[in-house]
Design a protein around this motif. Structure first.
Motif, PDB file in Angstrom:
ATOM      1  N   VAL A  21      37.499  11.091  31.271  1.00 18.62           N
ATOM      2  CA  VAL A  21      37.409   9.608  30.601  1.00 18.62           C
ATOM      3  C   VAL A  21      38.690   8.860  31.119  1.00 18.62           C
ATOM      4  O   VAL A  21      38.763   7.863  31.681  1.00 18.62           O
ATOM      5  CB  VAL A  21      37.155   9.701  29.200  1.00 18.62           C
ATOM      6  N   ASN A  22      39.835   9.533  30.953  1.00 18.77           N
ATOM      7  CA  ASN A  22      41.211   9.061  31.026  1.00 18.77           C
ATOM      8  C   ASN A  22      41.730   9.136  32.334  1.00 18.77           C
ATOM      9  O   ASN A  22      42.621   8.068  32.913  1.00 18.77           O
ATOM     10  CB  ASN A  22      42.055   9.724  29.981  1.00 18.77           C
ATOM     11  N   VAL A  23      41.273  10.159  33.009  1.00 21.29           N
ATOM     12  CA  VAL A  23      42.050  10.030  34.583  1.00 21.29           C
ATOM     13  C   VAL A  23      41.154   9.393  35.610  1.00 21.29           C
ATOM     14  O   VAL A  23      41.589   8.496  36.331  1.00 21.29           O
ATOM     15  CB  VAL A  23      42.068  11.467  34.927  1.00 21.29           C
ATOM     16  N   PHE A  24      39.776   9.499  35.217  1.00 19.39           N
ATOM     17  CA  PHE A  24      38.790   8.802  36.350  1.00 19.39           C
ATOM     18  C   PHE A  24      38.163   7.622  35.937  1.00 19.39           C
ATOM     19  O   PHE A  24      38.019   6.772  36.771  1.00 19.39           O
ATOM     20  CB  PHE A  24      37.865   9.881  36.894  1.00 19.39           C
ATOM     21  N   LEU A  25      37.462   7.723  34.765  1.00 20.37           N
ATOM     22  CA  LEU A  25      36.742   6.558  34.347  1.00 20.37           C
ATOM     23  C   LEU A  25      37.310   5.238  33.999  1.00 20.37           C
ATOM     24  O   LEU A  25      37.089   4.143  34.663  1.00 20.37           O
ATOM     25  CB  LEU A  25      35.754   7.096  33.115  1.00 20.37           C
ATOM     26  N   ILE A  26      38.397   5.431  33.141  1.00 25.94           N
ATOM     27  CA  ILE A  26      38.905   4.232  32.632  1.00 25.94           C
ATOM     28  C   ILE A  26      39.908   3.422  33.507  1.00 25.94           C
ATOM     29  O   ILE A  26      39.989   2.166  33.582  1.00 25.94           O
ATOM     30  CB  ILE A  26      40.099   4.798  31.327  1.00 25.94           C
ATOM     31  N   ASN A  27      40.611   3.937  34.360  1.00 28.69           N
ATOM     32  CA  ASN A  27      41.415   3.289  35.646  1.00 28.69           C
ATOM     33  C   ASN A  27      40.371   2.320  36.394  1.00 28.69           C
ATOM     34  O   ASN A  27      41.093   1.324  36.971  1.00 28.69           O
ATOM     35  CB  ASN A  27      42.104   4.450  36.397  1.00 28.69           C
ATOM     36  N   HIS A  28      39.176   2.829  36.611  1.00 29.41           N
ATOM     37  CA  HIS A  28      38.498   2.160  37.328  1.00 29.41           C
ATOM     38  C   HIS A  28      37.202   1.011  36.532  1.00 29.41           C
ATOM     39  O   HIS A  28      36.344   0.423  36.921  1.00 29.41           O
ATOM     40  CB  HIS A  28      37.528   2.607  38.619  1.00 29.41           C
ATOM     41  N   GLU A  29      37.487   1.019  35.344  1.00 25.72           N
ATOM     42  CA  GLU A  29      36.756   0.809  34.181  1.00 25.72           C
ATOM     43  C   GLU A  29      35.065   1.026  34.571  1.00 25.72           C
ATOM     44  O   GLU A  29      34.255   0.023  34.435  1.00 25.72           O
ATOM     45  CB  GLU A  29      36.690  -1.072  34.222  1.00 25.72           C
ATOM     46  N   LEU A  30      35.040   2.134  34.689  1.00 24.85           N
ATOM     47  CA  LEU A  30      33.617   2.546  34.994  1.00 24.85           C
ATOM     48  C   LEU A  30      32.939   3.058  33.611  1.00 24.85           C
ATOM     49  O   LEU A  30      33.707   3.263  32.528  1.00 24.85           O
ATOM     50  CB  LEU A  30      33.734   4.041  35.727  1.00 24.85           C
ATOM     51  N   LEU A  31      31.596   2.949  33.395  1.00 25.71           N
ATOM     52  CA  LEU A  31      30.753   3.083  32.332  1.00 25.71           C
ATOM     53  C   LEU A  31      30.130   4.263  32.332  1.00 25.71           C
ATOM     54  O   LEU A  31      29.784   5.014  33.201  1.00 25.71           O
ATOM     55  CB  LEU A  31      29.888   1.985  32.017  1.00 25.71           C
ATOM     56  N   GLY A 107      34.864   8.225  44.119  1.00 30.18           N
ATOM     57  CA  GLY A 107      35.373   9.379  43.724  1.00 30.18           C
ATOM     58  C   GLY A 107      35.521   9.449  42.328  1.00 30.18           C
ATOM     59  O   GLY A 107      35.134  10.685  41.832  1.00 30.18           O
ATOM     60  N   SER A 108      36.203   8.459  41.641  1.00 29.16           N
ATOM     61  CA  SER A 108      36.326   8.714  40.317  1.00 29.16           C
ATOM     62  C   SER A 108      35.225   8.730  39.434  1.00 29.16           C
ATOM     63  O   SER A 108      34.903   9.464  38.512  1.00 29.16           O
ATOM     64  CB  SER A 108      37.131   7.428  39.889  1.00 29.16           C
ATOM     65  N   ALA A 109      34.135   7.915  40.043  1.00 26.11           N
ATOM     66  CA  ALA A 109      32.704   8.112  39.431  1.00 26.11           C
ATOM     67  C   ALA A 109      32.069   9.344  39.384  1.00 26.11           C
ATOM     68  O   ALA A 109      31.566   9.824  38.073  1.00 26.11           O
ATOM     69  CB  ALA A 109      31.592   7.064  39.880  1.00 26.11           C
ATOM     70  N   VAL A 110      32.256  10.054  40.371  1.00 21.82           N
ATOM     71  CA  VAL A 110      31.593  11.350  40.663  1.00 21.82           C
ATOM     72  C   VAL A 110      32.581  12.483  39.840  1.00 21.82           C
ATOM     73  O   VAL A 110      31.927  13.397  39.001  1.00 21.82           O
ATOM     74  CB  VAL A 110      31.590  11.872  42.109  1.00 21.82           C
ATOM     75  N   LEU A 111      33.838  12.545  39.635  1.00 22.48           N
ATOM     76  CA  LEU A 111      34.823  13.250  39.437  1.00 22.48           C
ATOM     77  C   LEU A 111      34.570  13.212  37.758  1.00 22.48           C
ATOM     78  O   LEU A 111      34.621  14.311  37.074  1.00 22.48           O
ATOM     79  CB  LEU A 111      36.183  13.339  40.045  1.00 22.48           C
ATOM     80  N   GLY A 112      34.562  12.054  37.261  1.00 25.20           N
ATOM     81  CA  GLY A 112      34.731  11.597  36.041  1.00 25.20           C
ATOM     82  C   GLY A 112      33.258  11.975  35.381  1.00 25.20           C
ATOM     83  O   GLY A 112      33.565  12.772  34.378  1.00 25.20           O
ATOM     84  N   GLY A 113      32.237  11.986  35.842  1.00 20.68           N
ATOM     85  CA  GLY A 113      30.937  12.565  35.583  1.00 20.68           C
ATOM     86  C   GLY A 113      30.964  13.942  35.430  1.00 20.68           C
ATOM     87  O   GLY A 113      30.407  14.662  34.442  1.00 20.68           O
TER      88      GLY A 113
END
Length: 205
Positions: A21-31, A107-113
């Motif tokens: 959540v904090n490293v990958f999703l939030i920085n790109h405002e991913l849901l 990359g953030s979407a994949v790694l965050g998931g």
């Protein structure tokens, strides 16, 4: 020993979720889907802490579980509280790490998931879930006698689709990639254990 294993799974699973959540999703405002997805939407809109929002949003479902099926409640409340606390506690240092890593949105979407799904899957191995809308999906599916994965996916779809219209910079495609990665990792990890007593199909946090 089962208690120790469950405690370790909750702590490690919560840390994995916090990284996702904090490293990958939030920085790109991913849901994402689930209650954490709703928490992310409200966080982007209000700036309130994600974990605190998750706890507040989970209260009605926990009350419903208290009257409908207390085993659902007992399997969810510890994971929900600790994961929410860890996500908020690590928000600043992990978000700073996200800026340093500077991952592209895909990359953030994949790694965050992957990280979020790994955290949820690890907890499911030891009969713990993070509750929220997944818990609601279990209750509805149990009442309707259908696959809980179908209900959970429908709820996640509605959450992500709604967030797409509320958050200006969000990407519907990237957010659904996150949801798919979460669901895949959750199922892969949870299915390795025969002890899992909760549905192993989950498409969101």
């Amino acid at each position: 020993m089962p208690f120790i294993h469950k405690t370790i799974s909750i702590v490690v699973g919560s840390l994995l979720m916090a990284i996702g959540v904090n490293v990958f999703l939030i920085n790109h405002e991913l849901l994402d889907g689930g209650t954490f997805g709703m928490g992310l939407i409200l966080h982007y809109l209000t700036g309130m802490q994600v974990g605190l929002l998750v706890i507040l949003l989970s209260i009605p479902v926990l009350i419903l579980a208290l009257f409908y099926n207390r085993s659902f409640l007992y399997n969810s409340i510890h994971g929900m509280l600790i994961s929410s606390f860890v996500v908020d506690l690590t928000y600043n240092p992990l978000r700073a790490l996200g800026y340093v890593l500077d991952q592209n949105p895909l990359g953030s979407a994949v790694l965050g998931g992957i990280f979020v799904g790994a955290g949820i899957g690890l907890m499911l191995r030891y009969d713990t879930s993070i509750g929220g809308t997944d818990l609601l999906g279990q209750i509805i599916a149990n009442y309707l006698k259908i696959n809980p994965g179908v209900i959970i996916f429908m709820i996640d779809f509605i959450i992500v689709f709604t967030g797409y219209f509320l958050i200006d910079d969000s990407s519907l495609v990237l957010s659904f990639i996150t949801v798919i990665c979460v669901g895949t990792m959750t199922s892969l990890l949870a299915m390795k254990s025969k002890k899992v007593k909760v549905p192993v199909i989950s498409f969101g946090i």
